[in-house]
Design a protein around this motif. Sequence first.
Motif, PDB file in Angstrom:
ATOM      1  N   GLY A 174      -7.504   6.615   3.933  1.00 50.59           N
ATOM      2  CA  GLY A 174      -7.197   6.264   2.904  1.00 50.59           C
ATOM      3  C   GLY A 174      -6.143   7.653   2.204  1.00 50.59           C
ATOM      4  N   ARG A 175      -5.695   7.727   1.206  1.00 46.55           N
ATOM      5  CA  ARG A 175      -4.729   8.665   0.715  1.00 46.55           C
ATOM      6  C   ARG A 175      -5.350  10.181   0.919  1.00 46.55           C
ATOM      7  NH1 ARG A 175      -2.422   5.693  -4.329  1.00 46.55           N
ATOM      8  NH2 ARG A 175      -4.607   5.362  -4.429  1.00 46.55           N
ATOM      9  N   SER A 176      -6.658  10.060   0.538  1.00 40.09           N
ATOM     10  CA  SER A 176      -7.595  11.344   0.417  1.00 40.09           C
ATOM     11  C   SER A 176      -8.677  11.296   1.004  1.00 40.09           C
ATOM     12  CB  SER A 176      -7.465  11.708  -1.116  1.00 40.09           C
ATOM     13  OG  SER A 176      -8.205  10.822  -1.759  1.00 40.09           O
ATOM     14  N   GLU A 177      -9.316  12.371   1.418  1.00 33.71           N
ATOM     15  CA  GLU A 177     -10.794  12.349   1.902  1.00 33.71           C
ATOM     16  C   GLU A 177     -11.663  12.166   0.706  1.00 33.71           C
ATOM     17  OE1 GLU A 177     -11.494  15.686   4.709  1.00 33.71           O
ATOM     18  OE2 GLU A 177     -13.502  15.014   5.239  1.00 33.71           O
ATOM     19  N   LYS A 178     -12.848  11.770   0.902  1.00 32.97           N
ATOM     20  CA  LYS A 178     -13.892  11.275  -0.175  1.00 32.97           C
ATOM     21  C   LYS A 178     -15.031  12.592   0.162  1.00 32.97           C
ATOM     22  CE  LYS A 178     -11.709   7.490  -1.468  1.00 32.97           C
ATOM     23  NZ  LYS A 178     -10.609   7.771  -2.408  1.00 32.97           N
ATOM     24  N   ASN A 179     -15.975  12.671  -0.761  1.00 34.30           N
ATOM     25  CA  ASN A 179     -17.020  13.497  -0.757  1.00 34.30           C
ATOM     26  C   ASN A 179     -18.442  12.458  -0.195  1.00 34.30           C
ATOM     27  OD1 ASN A 179     -18.844  15.564  -0.740  1.00 34.30           O
ATOM     28  ND2 ASN A 179     -19.078  15.275  -3.166  1.00 34.30           N
ATOM     29  N   LEU A 200      -9.838  -4.347   5.976  1.00 34.80           N
ATOM     30  CA  LEU A 200      -8.852  -3.875   4.915  1.00 34.80           C
ATOM     31  C   LEU A 200      -9.460  -4.014   3.329  1.00 34.80           C
ATOM     32  CD1 LEU A 200      -5.701  -5.401   6.617  1.00 34.80           C
ATOM     33  CD2 LEU A 200      -6.788  -3.335   7.216  1.00 34.80           C
ATOM     34  N   ALA A 201      -9.600  -3.099   2.682  1.00 36.98           N
ATOM     35  CA  ALA A 201     -10.220  -3.225   1.338  1.00 36.98           C
ATOM     36  C   ALA A 201      -9.258  -2.392   0.301  1.00 36.98           C
ATOM     37  CB  ALA A 201     -11.455  -2.641   1.566  1.00 36.98           C
ATOM     38  N   CYS A 202      -8.118  -2.099   0.671  1.00 38.44           N
ATOM     39  CA  CYS A 202      -7.212  -1.180  -0.348  1.00 38.44           C
ATOM     40  C   CYS A 202      -6.480  -2.002  -1.145  1.00 38.44           C
ATOM     41  CB  CYS A 202      -6.246  -0.474   0.793  1.00 38.44           C
ATOM     42  SG  CYS A 202      -5.131  -1.415   1.683  1.00 38.44           S
ATOM     43  N   ALA A 203      -5.768  -1.273  -2.119  1.00 37.08           N
ATOM     44  CA  ALA A 203      -4.841  -1.972  -3.157  1.00 37.08           C
ATOM     45  C   ALA A 203      -3.708  -2.559  -2.384  1.00 37.08           C
ATOM     46  CB  ALA A 203      -4.486  -1.126  -4.041  1.00 37.08           C
ATOM     47  N   GLY A 204      -3.209  -3.627  -2.898  1.00 42.12           N
ATOM     48  CA  GLY A 204      -1.877  -4.396  -2.532  1.00 42.12           C
ATOM     49  C   GLY A 204      -0.741  -3.544  -3.223  1.00 42.12           C
ATOM     50  N   GLY A 205       0.349  -4.181  -3.024  1.00 37.86           N
ATOM     51  CA  GLY A 205       1.697  -3.394  -3.733  1.00 37.86           C
ATOM     52  C   GLY A 205       2.920  -2.777  -2.684  1.00 37.86           C
ATOM     53  N   ASN A 228      -9.631  -8.776   6.799  1.00 33.99           N
ATOM     54  CA  ASN A 228      -8.711  -8.521   5.447  1.00 33.99           C
ATOM     55  C   ASN A 228      -9.093  -9.321   4.362  1.00 33.99           C
ATOM     56  OD1 ASN A 228      -6.729  -7.632   3.966  1.00 33.99           O
ATOM     57  ND2 ASN A 228      -5.054  -9.095   4.535  1.00 33.99           N
ATOM     58  N   ILE A 229      -9.663  -8.501   3.438  1.00 36.60           N
ATOM     59  CA  ILE A 229     -10.100  -8.950   2.128  1.00 36.60           C
ATOM     60  C   ILE A 229      -9.210  -8.496   1.094  1.00 36.60           C
ATOM     61  CG2 ILE A 229     -12.544  -9.975   2.850  1.00 36.60           C
ATOM     62  CD1 ILE A 229     -11.871  -6.733   0.636  1.00 36.60           C
ATOM     63  N   ALA A 230      -8.225  -7.546   1.285  1.00 34.32           N
ATOM     64  CA  ALA A 230      -7.572  -6.857   0.403  1.00 34.32           C
ATOM     65  C   ALA A 230      -6.508  -7.716  -0.246  1.00 34.32           C
ATOM     66  CB  ALA A 230      -6.774  -5.543   1.062  1.00 34.32           C
TER      67      ALA A 230
END
Length: 314
Positions: A174-179, A200-205, A228-230
Motif C-alpha cells: 500500500g502507500r504506507s506501512e501500517k501498525n 486486490l482490495a485497494c481503491a479504484g480511480g 480481484n474484488i477491488a
Amino acid sequence: MKKTILALRPVLPDEMAELDSHFNVLKLWEEKEPEEFIKAHKNEIQGVLSTYNSAGVRAAMMDALPNLEIISQFGVGYDNIDIEAAESRKIAVTNTPDILTNDTADVALMLLLNIARRGVEGDVFVRVGRWQKGPLPLGVCLADKTVGIVGLGKIGSAIAKRCCAFDMNVVYYGRSEKNVSFTYYNDLKSMAHDSDFLVLACAGGPETENIINLDILEALGPKGFLINIARGSVVHEEDLLIALQNRAIAGAGLDVFANEPNVPEEMLKMDQVVLLPHIGSATAETRSKMGKLVIDNFLAHFEGKPLLTPVYLS
Ligand code: NAP
C-alpha cells in the motif's frame, strides 16, 4: 416541501419506498431520454443518489445541476464521482463504508478457494458426467501459501483475517506501512514475486489504474493466482488476458471487470478463471443497510446535521 433527489439507479424496494416517503425522487433509469430529463429538472435537483455500478457524477453533471448540494453514493468505492470537482463546488459526498466489509471479504475468499480448489470447475465436472470418466485434476493447497494483499484497508484487513484462519502467510502492499504484524512491501512487483495469491482490495480511480500489468503478473509467475474484488480499472485487462493465455500466471478469480457488465469473450472460454458479476456486497442484509445509510446521509444533510459517512479528498 419535499426536496428533490435524482436517483441514477434503484436501491432495494423497501429502501426505495422509504426514500420516496421522504423525498421527491426522480428515477433516471426509467427515463428514455435521460439527458433531456435532467435538463428539464435541473433547478429542482438538490441531491443525487449515485451507485457503485452507475455512471456516477462527474464535473459536467455537477455543472448541469446548479442547486446540487449532496451526492450520496450506494457503495464504499467512489471512483465514479469526481471528489475534487464536488469539493470545489461545495457539494457534499457520502458513501457506505464498513457495513459491506465482511461480505466483500467473503467473496474474496470464495474466489480464492474456488480457484485454488477448483470448486466451480468441480461442480460443472459432476453435472456434465465427467466424474465417471476420471478424477478432477488436483487443486492447490492454501495452508502455508503466501497471500499478498494490495490495499490493507477495511476490506483488505478482513481478507487478511480470513486468510490467517486458513493458515496462510499474509503480506501487503500500500502507500504506507501500517501498525500490523504482517510484512509490508513498498514495491508491488517484489510482493507479487513473493506471493502465491495476489489479492486486490485497494481503491479504484486514477492512482491505481492499471497498476496490475504484465510486468506484475509475470512476477506473480506461472504458479500464482490473481484475485480481484477491488475495481476492474486496477488491472490492465488485456495484459491479464495475455498472462492467462500464455500461462504466465496459473489463474484468476475476478469479481470486477474493466467494462462491466461486459467480460472479455476469451475469458469466458477459460478453465483457469472464476468469474463473478460484481457481487462483493450483494447480500440482502448488506444491500438493505447500504440503502438505509444512503437515506440517512440525505436526511442528515437536509436537516443540517453532521453527515454520517462523508467522503473527503485524501
Ligand atoms: P478503505 O478502507 O478505504 O481501503 C482502501 C485501500 O486502498 C487502503 O488500504 C489504501 O491503502 C489502498 N489504496 C488507495 N490508494 C492506493 C494506491 N495508490 N496504491 C495502493 N493502495 C492504495 O476501503 P475498503 O472499504 O477496504 O474498500 C476498498 C475498495 O474495495 C473500494 O474502494 C472498492 O473499490 C472495492 N469494493 C469492491 C466491492 C465489490 O463488490 N467487489 C465491494 C466493496 C468495495 P493505503 O492508504 O495504505 O495506501
